[in-house]
Design an enzyme around this catalytic site. Structure first.
Site, PDB file in Angstrom:
ATOM      1  N   GLY A  94       0.817  -1.219   0.000  1.00  0.00           N
ATOM      2  CA  GLY A  94       0.000   0.000   0.000  1.00  0.00           C
ATOM      3  C   GLY A  94       0.846   1.262   0.000  1.00  0.00           C
ATOM      4  N   CYS A 122       0.151   0.679  -9.546  1.00  0.00           N
ATOM      5  CA  CYS A 122       0.126  -0.024  -8.263  1.00  0.00           C
ATOM      6  C   CYS A 122      -1.256  -0.606  -7.985  1.00  0.00           C
ATOM      7  CB  CYS A 122       0.522   0.906  -7.115  1.00  0.00           C
ATOM      8  SG  CYS A 122       0.576  -0.009  -5.558  1.00  0.00           S
ATOM      9  N   LYS A 132       5.714   3.567 -15.867  1.00  0.00           N
ATOM     10  CA  LYS A 132       5.664   2.143 -15.498  1.00  0.00           C
ATOM     11  C   LYS A 132       4.250   1.596 -15.678  1.00  0.00           C
ATOM     12  CE  LYS A 132       6.920  -1.078 -11.843  1.00  0.00           C
ATOM     13  NZ  LYS A 132       7.690  -1.235 -10.618  1.00  0.00           N
ATOM     14  N   GLY A 187      10.070  -8.233 -14.090  1.00  0.00           N
ATOM     15  CA  GLY A 187       9.157  -9.330 -13.784  1.00  0.00           C
ATOM     16  C   GLY A 187       9.883 -10.655 -13.661  1.00  0.00           C
TER      17      GLY A 187
END
Ligand SMILES: Cc1cc2nc3c(=O)[nH]c(=O)nc-3n(C[C@H](O)[C@H](O)[C@H](O)COP(=O)(O)O)c2cc1C
Length: 303
Positions: A71, A129, A165, A243
């Site tokens: 978070g 996010c 991103k 990744g």
């Protein structure tokens, strides 16, 4: 061999960067290797004000990966600039700040603040996010919103390189990539984590208090590779692959499908010295592949 790569106007001495949120603010890893060796350090996502992040259980191990629901806990941009930045070797290794805003104004403010600091090498705009209620992924799932955030950051970024991103949680990543390129992004990084969950049958509870978190680690590498491959076909700006990268072979897989650079993420948790070790093994791998430059390998996948 010369491993340097150009990301916009930013020159990296090698293509190995650390991924945001998996390498702290950089200084935490000082005891595991020489930070000056790295191509660049991408620091934990920073917001205007400090954030506590989510409560309760925020990480869980899964087969071949992990879930997180941090978070975006962070100390805030000003504390980072005052207390951490001077301690980082910014003259030898570009420091890339990962920026998180709840709205366009936040992104503009963050861009204004960071563009004035010569110690900062580039801005990475996090529109991906999955673990926050506002901002984050909602910007990364729609071409228009992604472009708006990118334009807002670019407007105030001055000469700073702007990397956007991307989220993998979209039906067509090529569209978002093209939209941010058109909006002025100097480079694109991908992927962020993939929304996922894990449960405990004995406790009858989700393993994360937030129930759903972001999956990262080797489990997502084939997805990341596919998305990087797709994106490099449609944009003319450098792409940074992220990744599941956990070896020097993985690094060259991403370069083969067309990435200019890569970021090492969750693998830093398994082996905190890994990013440094990968830098040290680049030459050995280049010898094995019989190449004298990254250009002769980048994007040269034979189909
Ligand atoms: C614990 C944790 C925290 C993260 N925090 C951020 C963040 O603040 N900003 C961001 O853009 N990505 C964040 N990420 C995503 C990573 O930078 C990376 O995109 C993702 O983990 C995939 O790479 P990996 O499989 O190598 O870990 C975080 C990932 C993890 C595991």
């Amino acid at each position: 061999m010369d491993f340097s790569v150009k990301i916009g106007s930013l020159v990296l001495k090698n293509p190995i960067l650390t991924a945001s949120g998996t390498f702290g603010y950089g200084i935490e890893y000082e005891t595991f290797g020489d930070l000056k060796k790295l191509g660049g350090i991408v620091v934990k996502g920073l917001s205007i004000n400090p954030r506590q992040g989510n409560m309760g259980d925020r990480i869980a191990e899964t087969p071949c990966g992990m879930l997180n629901s941090i978070g975006l806990e962070n100390i805030g941009i000003n504390a980072f600039i005052q207390d951490i930045l001077p301690k980082l070797p910014y003259k030898q290794t570009p420091i890339i700040v990962n920026l998180y805003g709840e709205n366009i104004n936040d992104f503009e403010t963050l861009s204004k603040i960071t563009s004035k600091r010569e110690e900062i090498g580039a801005l990475e705009v996090n529109i991906s996010c999955p673990n926050v209620k506002q901002g984050g992924i909602q910007f990364g799932q729609d071409e228009k919103s992604a472009a708006k955030v990118c334009e807002a950051v670019k407007k105030h970024a001055g000469s700073k390189v702007v990397i956007v991103k991307l989220s993998p949680n979209v039906s067509d990543i090529k569209k978002i990539a093209k939209a941010v390129e058109l909006a002025g992004a100097d480079a694109i990084s991908l992927i962020n984590t993939i929304p996922a969950m894990a449960v405990d049958i004995y406790k009858r509870r989700p393993k994360l208090t937030n129930v759903i978190g972001g999956l990262s680690g080797p489990a997502i590498k084939p997805i990341a590779l596919r998305m990087v491959y797709e994106v490099v076909q449609v944009v003319n700006i450098p792409v940074i692959g992220i990744g599941g990268i956990s070896s020097v072979e993985d690094v060259f897989e991403f370069i083969l499908v067309g990435a200019h650079a890569v970021q090492i993420g969750s693998a830093n948790f398994t082996n905190p010295a890994l990013s440094f070790e990968i830098v040290d093994s680049l030459q050995i791998m280049a010898n094995k592949l019989n190449i004298n430059s990254l250009e002769e390998f980048r994007g040269k996948l034979i189909i």
